[in-house]
Design a protein around this motif. Structure first.
Motif, short mmCIF file in Angstrom:
data_model
loop_
_atom_site.label_atom_id
_atom_site.label_comp_id
_atom_site.label_asym_id
_atom_site.label_seq_id
_atom_site.Cartn_x
_atom_site.Cartn_y
_atom_site.Cartn_z
N ALA A 287 0.81 -1.21 0.00
CA ALA A 287 0.00 0.00 0.00
C ALA A 287 0.85 1.27 0.00
CB ALA A 287 -0.95 0.00 1.21
N GLY A 288 1.95 1.26 0.73
CA GLY A 288 2.79 2.46 0.80
C GLY A 288 3.40 2.84 -0.53
N TYR A 289 3.59 1.86 -1.41
CA TYR A 289 4.13 2.14 -2.74
C TYR A 289 3.03 2.48 -3.74
CZ TYR A 289 8.36 -0.20 -0.95
OH TYR A 289 9.46 -0.55 -0.20
N ARG A 290 1.84 1.91 -3.56
CA ARG A 290 0.76 2.13 -4.53
C ARG A 290 0.32 3.58 -4.61
NH1 ARG A 290 -1.64 -2.51 -2.37
NH2 ARG A 290 -3.30 -1.27 -1.43
N GLN A 291 0.49 4.32 -3.54
CA GLN A 291 0.02 5.71 -3.53
C GLN A 291 0.64 6.55 -4.64
OE1 GLN A 291 0.84 7.14 0.41
NE2 GLN A 291 -0.41 5.57 1.41
N ASN A 292 1.90 6.26 -4.99
CA ASN A 292 2.59 7.04 -6.03
C ASN A 292 3.01 6.16 -7.21
OD1 ASN A 292 2.68 9.60 -4.53
ND2 ASN A 292 4.06 8.51 -3.16
N ALA A 293 2.28 5.08 -7.45
CA ALA A 293 2.69 4.12 -8.47
C ALA A 293 2.27 4.56 -9.87
CB ALA A 293 2.08 2.75 -8.16
N SER A 294 3.01 4.08 -10.85
CA SER A 294 2.73 4.34 -12.26
C SER A 294 2.92 3.07 -13.07
CB SER A 294 3.68 5.42 -12.83
OG SER A 294 3.58 6.63 -12.12
N TRP A 295 2.18 2.98 -14.17
CA TRP A 295 2.40 1.93 -15.16
C TRP A 295 3.49 2.39 -16.12
CZ3 TRP A 295 -0.35 -2.53 -14.53
CH2 TRP A 295 -1.53 -2.47 -13.81
N VAL A 296 4.35 1.48 -16.55
CA VAL A 296 5.36 1.79 -17.56
C VAL A 296 5.30 0.72 -18.64
CG1 VAL A 296 7.82 2.11 -18.03
CG2 VAL A 296 6.86 2.95 -15.89
N MET A 297 5.14 1.14 -19.88
CA MET A 297 5.05 0.21 -21.02
C MET A 297 5.28 1.00 -22.29
SD MET A 297 0.88 -0.21 -20.96
CE MET A 297 0.88 -0.22 -19.15
N ASN A 298 5.44 0.32 -23.41
CA ASN A 298 5.57 1.04 -24.67
C ASN A 298 4.21 1.29 -25.30
OD1 ASN A 298 4.81 -1.20 -26.30
ND2 ASN A 298 6.92 -1.90 -26.48
N ARG A 299 4.16 2.03 -26.40
CA ARG A 299 2.88 2.45 -26.95
C ARG A 299 2.10 1.29 -27.55
NH1 ARG A 299 3.53 3.09 -32.51
NH2 ARG A 299 5.69 3.14 -33.21
N LYS A 300 2.78 0.25 -28.06
CA LYS A 300 2.05 -0.90 -28.62
C LYS A 300 1.31 -1.66 -27.53
CE LYS A 300 4.89 -1.63 -32.74
NZ LYS A 300 5.75 -2.59 -33.49
N VAL A 301 1.95 -1.82 -26.39
CA VAL A 301 1.30 -2.48 -25.26
C VAL A 301 0.15 -1.62 -24.76
CG1 VAL A 301 1.63 -3.42 -22.95
CG2 VAL A 301 3.45 -3.65 -24.66
N GLN A 302 0.37 -0.30 -24.72
CA GLN A 302 -0.71 0.60 -24.30
C GLN A 302 -1.90 0.48 -25.25
OE1 GLN A 302 -1.53 5.33 -23.26
NE2 GLN A 302 0.34 4.77 -24.32
#
Length: 406
Positions: A287-302
């Protein structure tokens, strides 16, 4: 501006009106949702989608990516400050000396900026501009923690486990408990270089903004190399990327490894309830990490994730609310990093985590320029160097999605 056979508009360049671009982006996403709804309806009725709908959906994905890239370019251009404008700076004398060094090789006032190798240290405005532009171009710089150091190696102690504790009675004995476990992480800085060239005639042109030219040229070279290293670097003469860390199944996670969740299908998301595995990835993070979490991927995966819906029919991918904002997926910001792998068997194509705590970029202060008018006549070369390091700072702050059966 180009138009596809469906009447979809794509941008060849970034227009000056960012608001208009954002409106077109929002309109394209609405069209994307309508088309994808038709595709999903066809899948439910006939078990297969119309090839025309699939093609249109791919083109809409491309339009969304192109419009977002155009907005990003326009925002960078708008935010770019004047390096050598009319305002008088406190170190104007040094900046003039630096410009004279770049244009003609004059070394006046070298006592201010001489480097040990005989080069010249970039004025503060130019150094800041290079770093700021890389933040705009390099997604990892915008996500990760950044430290400025004056030495060649940055060392950071970290507590892996806290001290053991226990409950005791009022008069019970107090045995000695186990001490906390400390580890030391080391981040050596590696040399990143660029060597742009210019003719003497170009440098003699009084209209040339020398500082801006160096910032632009070096930025383009540095940003591409940095992002690749921060994601996939092997640590040999470059930073160590987070994807090169040892990855283990989340159930077997231990310090020194990155945990992953498997999709259960080789090179694909699950055939049914595809979003469930993504939910599992979110909650693999504390939970302490989820507050500022982001997804990282390339545009094809997006592009693949844009098609997913929740049980109520709502799209899990949502566009940015403002032109300078980021898209969101399942409520968390989504960041494009083209060095992330495409979806394939056993690929770690999606990362999720608090990268500000999970990955650390180390910048050694100073960007130096060595002018070389001799090696490649009639061109003048500018050997520009910067020392950069990087590596994982917290192995528990980043989780990966593995497109594999286990």
């Amino acid at each position: 501006m180009d138009t596809t056979s469906d009447g979809l508009e794509t941008k060849a360049g970034a227009p000056s009106d960012i608001a208009a671009l954002f409106a077109e982006f929002s309109s394209a996403f609405e069209e994307f949702k309508t088309t994808n709804d038709q595709r999903l309806g066809a899948l439910e009725k006939r078990g297969s989608a119309d090839g025309l709908l699939e093609g249109k959906l791919d083109r809409l994905n491309a339009v969304l990516d192109t419009n977002k890239a155009a907005m990003d370019r326009a925002l960078v251009e708008r935010a770019r400050p004047q390096l050598d404008g009319k305002a008088v700076q406190a170190d104007g004398e040094y900046k003039q000396a630096f410009a004279a060094y770049v244009k003609r090789g004059e070394e006046k006032a070298l006592s201010v900026g001489v480097n040990a190798d005989g080069g010249y240290v970039v004025p503060p405005e130019t150094e800041t501009e290079i770093t700021r532009l890389m933040t705009s171009v390099s997604p990892m710089r915008a996500l990760a923690g950044v430290r400025q150091v004056s030495g060649s190696v940055y060392k950071r102690p970290i507590s892996v486990t806290g001290p053991a504790v226990g409950w005791v009675g009022e008069t019970a004995a107090r045995p000695i408990t186990a001490a906390q476990t400390l580890a030391e992480l080391s981040y050596p800085t590696m040399e990143l270089y660029a060597m742009p060239a210019a003719t003497a005639a170009f440098l003699d042109d009084a209209a040339v903004d020398v500082g801006q030219w160096i910032a632009d040229e070096v930025n383009a070279a540095f940003a591409a190399q940095e992002t690749t290293a921060f994601v996939n670097g092997d640590g040999v003469n470059k930073p160590k990327g987070f994807l090169t860390a040892t990855a283990v199944a989340e159930a077997s996670w231990s310090w020194g490894n990155l945990g992953y969740i498997a999709t259960g299908a080789a090179g694909a998301l699950p055939a049914s309830n595809a979003s469930d595995v993504l939910i599992d990835l979110v909650y693999a993070l504390k939970a302490g990490y989820r507050q500022n979490a982001s997804w990282v991927m390339n545009r094809k995966v997006q592009g693949t994730l844009r098609k997913l819906k929740d049980a109520d029919g709502n799209y899990l991918w949502q566009p940015a609310a403002t032109a300078d904002g980021k898209a969101r997926f399942m409520g968390f910001e989504l960041v494009e990093a083209e060095d992330m792998p495409n979806i394939a068997a056993n690929a770690f194509s999606i990362a999720f985590g608090d990268f500000r705590r999970g990955y650390l970029i180390v910048d050694r202060q100073g960007v130096s320029v060595l002018r070389d008018p001799f090696s490649s006549k009639p061109y003048v070369l500018f050997y520009t160097t910067k020392r950069v390091g990087g590596g994982i700072a917290d192995y528990d702050a980043i989780k990966l999605l593995k497109f594999a059966t286990s």
